[in-house]
Design a protein around this motif. Sequence first.
Motif, mmCIF file in Angstrom:
data_model
loop_
_atom_site.group_PDB
_atom_site.id
_atom_site.type_symbol
_atom_site.label_atom_id
_atom_site.label_comp_id
_atom_site.label_asym_id
_atom_site.label_seq_id
_atom_site.Cartn_x
_atom_site.Cartn_y
_atom_site.Cartn_z
ATOM 1 N N TRP A 1 17.033 37.799 30.160
ATOM 2 C CA TRP A 1 16.205 37.571 31.345
ATOM 3 C C TRP A 1 15.944 36.091 31.568
ATOM 4 O O TRP A 1 15.822 35.650 32.714
ATOM 5 N N VAL B 1 6.354 36.195 37.076
ATOM 6 C CA VAL B 1 7.252 37.350 37.164
ATOM 7 C C VAL B 1 7.235 37.991 35.791
ATOM 8 O O VAL B 1 7.456 37.325 34.778
ATOM 9 N N ARG B 2 6.950 39.290 35.748
ATOM 10 C CA ARG B 2 6.834 40.007 34.472
ATOM 11 C C ARG B 2 7.952 41.024 34.379
ATOM 12 O O ARG B 2 8.133 41.847 35.270
ATOM 13 N N VAL B 3 8.704 40.968 33.279
ATOM 14 C CA VAL B 3 9.858 41.831 33.076
ATOM 15 C C VAL B 3 9.688 42.600 31.774
ATOM 16 O O VAL B 3 9.388 42.009 30.733
ATOM 17 N N GLU B 4 9.894 43.909 31.837
ATOM 18 C CA GLU B 4 9.850 44.743 30.636
ATOM 19 C C GLU B 4 11.252 44.802 30.037
ATOM 20 O O GLU B 4 12.222 45.004 30.757
ATOM 21 N N VAL B 5 11.336 44.613 28.730
ATOM 22 C CA VAL B 5 12.632 44.664 28.058
ATOM 23 C C VAL B 5 12.582 45.658 26.912
ATOM 24 O O VAL B 5 11.546 45.864 26.294
ATOM 25 N N ARG C 1 18.397 37.307 40.860
ATOM 26 C CA ARG C 1 17.640 36.051 40.898
ATOM 27 C C ARG C 1 17.315 35.659 42.343
ATOM 28 O O ARG C 1 16.184 35.275 42.647
ATOM 29 N N VAL D 1 14.507 37.857 43.646
ATOM 30 C CA VAL D 1 13.214 37.438 43.093
ATOM 31 C C VAL D 1 12.726 36.176 43.796
ATOM 32 O O VAL D 1 11.548 36.079 44.168
ATOM 33 N N ALA E 1 6.555 50.820 36.982
ATOM 34 C CA ALA E 1 6.293 49.399 37.258
ATOM 35 C C ALA E 1 4.874 49.193 37.765
ATOM 36 O O ALA E 1 4.192 48.249 37.357
ATOM 37 N N LEU F 1 16.957 34.813 35.159
ATOM 38 C CA LEU F 1 15.842 34.327 35.976
ATOM 39 C C LEU F 1 15.429 32.915 35.563
ATOM 40 O O LEU F 1 14.249 32.596 35.428
ATOM 41 N N VAL G 1 8.110 37.964 29.624
ATOM 42 C CA VAL G 1 8.960 39.044 29.125
ATOM 43 C C VAL G 1 8.144 39.818 28.101
ATOM 44 O O VAL G 1 7.553 39.233 27.200
ATOM 45 N N LEU H 1 7.817 33.034 33.771
ATOM 46 C CA LEU H 1 8.520 34.288 33.482
ATOM 47 C C LEU H 1 7.911 34.889 32.219
ATOM 48 O O LEU H 1 7.922 34.271 31.162
#
Length: 131
Positions: free
Chosen positions: A40, A29-33, A13, A16, A103, A44, A53, A51
């Motif tokens: 997340w 902020v883009r997060v792959e899960v 965190r 970021v 990414a 975050l 996801v 955010l």
Amino acid sequence: AAGKVKLAGEALRAFVLRKLSEYERIKAVRVEVNQGGELWFTVLHDLPVKLLVHTVSESKEVRFAYALDLYHRGHVLHRDKLREAEEQMVSFPKAPYDDIADAVCSGVLFFLKDVPRVGTHAESKGYVNAR
């Protein structure tokens, strides 16, 4: 910029948040899960940007091919050289690591999602027409 970090929890965190202060133009902020997407939102929490996801449904090979096509058609240019990402991209699928390339491809496909993919805009017609 493209790079890798091995951080978790508050350290991630903090990383970021530092990046967000370095690059004030970032809006999300883009997060792959794969699983555990709710985690997340805990790690975050309270970011000054949105955010996002997301999960991936297409194979890495398909996603890399779509991104490569966008590069070849001139839709993607990098202001700075992304040495590690480029090394992973040209070595794919035999590279020992491809996380940075993955990414970058994810970002390319996200931001250029409205650019038609090759073959998706053409209509398929058979040789024999029905009455």
